[in-house]
Enzyme design. Sequence first.
Site, PDB file in Angstrom:
ATOM      1  N   CYS A  82      38.752  52.964   1.133  1.00  0.00           N
ATOM      2  CA  CYS A  82      37.353  53.060   1.548  1.00  0.00           C
ATOM      3  C   CYS A  82      37.220  52.770   3.046  1.00  0.00           C
ATOM      4  O   CYS A  82      37.820  51.828   3.565  1.00  0.00           O
ATOM      5  CB  CYS A  82      36.509  52.084   0.745  1.00  0.00           C
ATOM      6  N   CYS A  85      34.278  49.283   5.389  1.00  0.00           N
ATOM      7  CA  CYS A  85      34.484  47.981   6.026  1.00  0.00           C
ATOM      8  C   CYS A  85      35.705  48.026   6.931  1.00  0.00           C
ATOM      9  O   CYS A  85      36.729  48.611   6.578  1.00  0.00           O
ATOM     10  CB  CYS A  85      34.666  46.883   4.976  1.00  0.00           C
ATOM     11  N   GLU A 284       7.521  56.895  17.228  1.00  0.00           N
ATOM     12  CA  GLU A 284       8.628  57.176  16.325  1.00  0.00           C
ATOM     13  C   GLU A 284       8.720  58.689  16.117  1.00  0.00           C
ATOM     14  O   GLU A 284       7.705  59.344  15.853  1.00  0.00           O
ATOM     15  CB  GLU A 284       8.407  56.468  14.983  1.00  0.00           C
ATOM     16  N   CYS A 359      22.358  48.517  18.466  1.00  0.00           N
ATOM     17  CA  CYS A 359      23.364  48.438  17.417  1.00  0.00           C
ATOM     18  C   CYS A 359      24.734  48.887  17.910  1.00  0.00           C
ATOM     19  O   CYS A 359      25.696  48.864  17.140  1.00  0.00           O
ATOM     20  CB  CYS A 359      22.940  49.269  16.204  1.00  0.00           C
TER      21      CYS A 359
END
Length: 402
Positions: A82, A85, A284, A359
């Site tokens: 996967c 992570c 937005e 981010c």
Amino acid sequence: MDPAAGAAFELTVDGVAHGGGCVGRAPDGRVVFVRHALPGERVRVQITAQRSRYLRGDAVEVLDRSPDRVVPPCPYAGAGRCGGCDWQHVSLPAQRWLKATVVREQLLRLAGLDVDVEVAELPGAPGGLAWRTRMQFAVRGDGVPGLRRHRSHEVEPVEACLIAHPLVESLGVERRSWPGIRSVEVAVGAATGDTTVRTHPRGGGAVGEGGSVREVAAGRSWRVSVGGFWQVHPAAADVLVETVLGMLQPGRGERAVDLYCGAGLFAGALAERVGAGGSVLAVESDRLAAADATANLRDLPQVVVRTGRVDGALLRRLLDPAGTRPDLIVLDPPRAGAGAEVVAALTALVPRAVCYVACDPAALARDVATFAGHGYRLSRLRAFDLFPMTAHVECVALLERA
């Protein structure tokens, strides 16, 4: 030796890289970005991709271990498994140190700033697990769900995702068959218990069992549509609002702008601080998110929500004929950052302070350098571990006129 995809060799890992891996050198001198390793380790690397100037690879054997290495709690973590992570094999304190190192290095390399960085832990993620309130599961052609492998469209079937919030897991998406479906979106409200699922058929379109969930943050209730924007860590919204307000210190009667406003989180918090005599413009581009913001903020007459793309032309229109300029600006742009045109237009409005929620540390550093070129300096920076077990880190930067 000319390493090619599939080749394997030993190397010593030098440091952490932006994006969830570490850095070493191949026998031919090329940089190798190595996943599943740690700085200082001696590992055997299998090459997964090659470019003219660098290689990518997975650590498939650890010869000299770092003291920060732990056994991954997830059985699906590791080379070829996967891709969700990056740091399952790393202790939580070391994860935060690695993220702080990346933020610090990006600011130094791209903005020329030497800044002390500490990544703060958030509550609500025991052992770095069970925090993600929004998930998108990929579905194989035979209807088996799972998560994408790293840099691949291949699906890794999983019985459970350990970083998913318990409400997500209660829906049992991974344990069902989804014939004719290409992906399944799940959103849950950690504080309200709301859950909703939206499926995407292979022929296109979407089918939902609901449309939104209710969230609670900053003393208010929020409608957030599936596919709209909301922070995925249960504690993130409150922590970010507290940080933004603490940095900006909004005053009664001030004018504020919230760019890339999502469901209106920062706009709502700012409106309550500036009061009836102040104003907040929230912008937005996503129509679904803008509709959420309009619904969420309809009780605050000082807030205007505008649906539109944040660009230089829009920002130049913020200066009305009377010469009114915003005192405060908050922006939470997508991963690519705001960009030079938007930063130039923002600084031309001459706000007293700008709070930038980021981010991606590289995008933040590039934009901080651009702000500096227009007379705004980085005066405060905080970083938060909103995404344990992954390489992602959230930063909040305060920019003020030099």
